[in-house]
Design an enzyme around this catalytic site. Structure first.
Site, PDB file in Angstrom:
ATOM      1  N   LYS A 144      60.192  44.990  61.556  1.00 46.96           N
ATOM      2  CA  LYS A 144      59.006  44.124  60.948  1.00 46.96           C
ATOM      3  C   LYS A 144      59.804  43.381  59.723  1.00 46.96           C
ATOM      4  O   LYS A 144      60.475  42.251  60.301  1.00 46.96           O
ATOM      5  CB  LYS A 144      58.126  45.104  60.189  1.00 46.96           C
ATOM      6  CG  LYS A 144      57.049  45.585  61.465  1.00 46.96           C
ATOM      7  CD  LYS A 144      55.842  45.946  60.773  1.00 46.96           C
ATOM      8  CE  LYS A 144      54.962  46.029  61.907  1.00 46.96           C
ATOM      9  NZ  LYS A 144      54.476  47.492  62.417  1.00 46.96           N
ATOM     10  N   ASP A 199      60.864  56.866  61.070  1.00 46.33           N
ATOM     11  CA  ASP A 199      60.330  55.299  61.574  1.00 46.33           C
ATOM     12  C   ASP A 199      59.908  54.556  60.039  1.00 46.33           C
ATOM     13  O   ASP A 199      58.579  54.796  59.444  1.00 46.33           O
ATOM     14  CB  ASP A 199      59.141  55.547  62.287  1.00 46.33           C
ATOM     15  CG  ASP A 199      58.768  54.160  62.762  1.00 46.33           C
ATOM     16  OD1 ASP A 199      58.878  53.093  62.023  1.00 46.33           O
ATOM     17  OD2 ASP A 199      57.768  54.304  63.795  1.00 46.33           O
ATOM     18  N   PHE A 224      51.832  56.228  64.280  1.00 46.00           N
ATOM     19  CA  PHE A 224      51.880  54.999  65.106  1.00 46.00           C
ATOM     20  C   PHE A 224      53.349  54.493  65.318  1.00 46.00           C
ATOM     21  O   PHE A 224      53.990  54.389  64.406  1.00 46.00           O
ATOM     22  CB  PHE A 224      50.902  53.840  64.559  1.00 46.00           C
ATOM     23  CG  PHE A 224      51.303  52.280  65.102  1.00 46.00           C
ATOM     24  CD1 PHE A 224      50.102  52.319  66.487  1.00 46.00           C
ATOM     25  CD2 PHE A 224      52.121  51.610  65.123  1.00 46.00           C
ATOM     26  CE1 PHE A 224      50.465  51.282  67.056  1.00 46.00           C
ATOM     27  CE2 PHE A 224      52.131  50.483  65.810  1.00 46.00           C
ATOM     28  CZ  PHE A 224      51.582  50.227  66.803  1.00 46.00           C
TER      29      PHE A 224
HETATM   30  C1  LIG Z   1      54.678  48.155  63.674  1.00 41.62           C
HETATM   31  C2  LIG Z   1      55.305  49.611  63.951  1.00 41.62           C
HETATM   32  C3  LIG Z   1      55.842  49.727  65.168  1.00 41.62           C
HETATM   33  C4  LIG Z   1      56.011  48.808  66.158  1.00 41.62           C
HETATM   34  O1  LIG Z   1      56.600  47.753  66.053  1.00 41.62           O
HETATM   35  P1  LIG Z   1      56.384  46.399  66.850  1.00 41.62           P
HETATM   36  O2  LIG Z   1      57.312  45.453  66.407  1.00 41.62           O
HETATM   37  O3  LIG Z   1      54.857  46.273  66.847  1.00 41.62           O
HETATM   38  O4  LIG Z   1      56.814  47.007  68.345  1.00 41.62           O
HETATM   39  C5  LIG Z   1      56.586  51.087  65.270  1.00 41.62           C
HETATM   40  N1  LIG Z   1      56.261  51.992  64.099  1.00 41.62           N
HETATM   41  C6  LIG Z   1      55.742  51.675  62.912  1.00 41.62           C
HETATM   42  C7  LIG Z   1      55.487  52.571  61.776  1.00 41.62           C
HETATM   43  C8  LIG Z   1      54.987  50.378  62.863  1.00 41.62           C
HETATM   44  O5  LIG Z   1      54.397  49.943  61.726  1.00 41.62           O
END
Ligand SMILES: *Cc1c(COP(=O)(O)O)cnc(C)c1O
Length: 404
Positions: free
Chosen positions: A255, A226, A141
């Site tokens: 985040k 990520d 994700f």
């Molecule tokens: C939440 C998340 C995203 C996307 O972040 P948004 O601020 O919702 O666009 C990307 N990668 C990971 C691992 C995430 O948990």
């Protein structure tokens, strides 16, 4: 009709149905607790998917935001502003890297990482134009943009949004041999989550991240981590990569970087990599704005104390011990527990209900958590949670799963 019903029905009228929220209407929140429009209190065991690592209404973060609101909130990058250089310097330092490219949401930072890796591939590595490939993991994700969902393996996220962006190779997560085999002369980057959050808090096999580091270095491919959800204290370290002593070539952060106050994301890397950009080649109106920088600077100051990493490690050990005792019951409702620090995926016996149904039972007991796919509940309380509150939440979980 209750006040809760009124709010929910009204939202159903005018909001696109791209979410299916639990039936709680939050009116205020503090620390690890939220209060709904009818005055009921709930323990937040999701923390905005880690965006609220430092808790709701964190005094330091709110004060930093308020002070900045009274000075200047937005300049655009057409001009310099006086919080920007500190933000870049301090974030680079936290990451042990050299350069920062700020954006707002996580998905924008992932897009930035993809663009950066491709540009680095063409300008530095010497990959022929328009042939760059990026290796990613199944069940990833990374966000919701068209390019990002192009390399998602989740039909819910992907279907009906084509045509898709080419240039990605998908390999099973945790399988180093498959990853090695997928790398060719055209590969510019390997993009993975050091722990897969959305997939159900999947921790890769021991040695995987170190292996990815070795393979990517040997093949002159960028290792892009990520850490949007796993980073900034959640797992008991500043970065989840640290659990294997690994430093990637690029961190993607988001985040918690915005302290639950404003969206702040960034790509952090070396001068060789982020130095590929020239003026005009990438940008964002809000990226690196004064309010975002002020809040993020306070987040960085909090992280430098190490206090929250330590809390996440200690309370996380406790959480996992308690959850393992639930998983250890033969024939019991808990099948498996995974995770690190204050972050857990709890697989329940699907015969006893869906993850959604368990989460609804938890709502009735005053705990807010979120299911992921199937019968998995994800727990990620704010790192400010007290041991007493954590134990209270675990007890409610014990009750919710025991009723079967
Ligand atoms: C939440 C998340 C995203 C996307 O972040 P948004 O601020 O919702 O666009 C990307 N990668 C990971 C691992 C995430 O948990």
């Amino acid at each position: 009709m209750t006040a809760t019903d009124v709010f929910i029905n009204s939202a159903a009228e005018n909001s696109a149905r791209n979410y299916n929220p639990l039936p709680v209407v939050v009116a205020s929140a503090e620390g690890a607790w939220m209060t709904d429009v009818e005055g009921r209190r709930y323990l937040d065991m999701l923390a905005g998917y880690s965006a609220l690592n430092f808790g709701h209404g964190n005094r330091r973060l709110i004060d930093a935001a308020k002070a900045q609101l009274d000075r200047v909130t937005l300049t655009s990058r057409a001009f310099h502003h006086d919080r920007y250089a500190d933000f870049c310097a301090q974030l680079a330092e936290l990451c042990g890297m050299e350069m920062v490219l700020p954006m707002n949401t996580g998905a924008e930072a992932v897009e930035t990482a993809v663009k950066t890796a491709r540009k680095w591939g063409y300008r530095v590595k010497g990959v022929p134009d328009d042939t760059a490939r990026i290796v990613v993991a199944a069940n990833n994700f990374h966000g919701r943009t068209t390019t990002i969902i192009s390399f998602s393996t989740d039909p819910e996220a992907r279907d009906d949004h084509g045509p898709y962006t080419p240039g990605f190779d998908i390999v099973p997560y945790g399988d180093l041999a498959a990853l090695r085999a997928a790398i060719t002369d055209s590969t510019v980057a390997v993009l993975i989550e050091p722990i897969q959050g959305e997939a159900g808090v999947i921790v890769p096999p021991e040695g995987y991240l170190a292996g990815v580091r070795e393979v990517t270095r040997a093949q002159n491919v960028l290792f892009v981590a990520d850490e949007i959800q796993s980073g900034l204290g959640r797992t008991g370290r500043t970065f989840a990569c640290e659990h294997e002593g690994v430093v990637p070539d690029m961190y993607i952060l988001g985040k918690a970087l915005g302290g639950g106050v404003v969206p702040v994301s960034a790509v952090v890397s070396s001068r060789e990599v982020l130095g590929v950009f020239r003026p005009g080649e990438h940008g964002s109106t809000f990226g690196g704005n004064p309010l975002a920088c002020a809040v993020a600077l306070e987040v960085l100051a909090i992280l430098r104390t190490g206090e929250y990493q330590e809390r996440a490690a200690e309370l996380g050990d406790h959480l996992h011990q308690e959850l393992q005792s639930l998983a250890g019951v033969p024939g019991g409702p808990v099948r498996e527990v995974r995770g690190r620090g204050l972050w857990a995926g709890v697989d329940l016996d699907p015969a006893l209900g869906t993850g959604r149904e368990f989460c609804e039972r938890l709502v009735g007991r005053g705990v807010l958590a979120k299911d992921t796919h199937g019968s998995t509940i994800r727990l990620a309380p704010p790192l400010v949670i007290s041991k007493e509150d954590l134990d209270w939440g675990i007890e409610r979980l014990r009750e919710a799963v025991a009723r079967g």
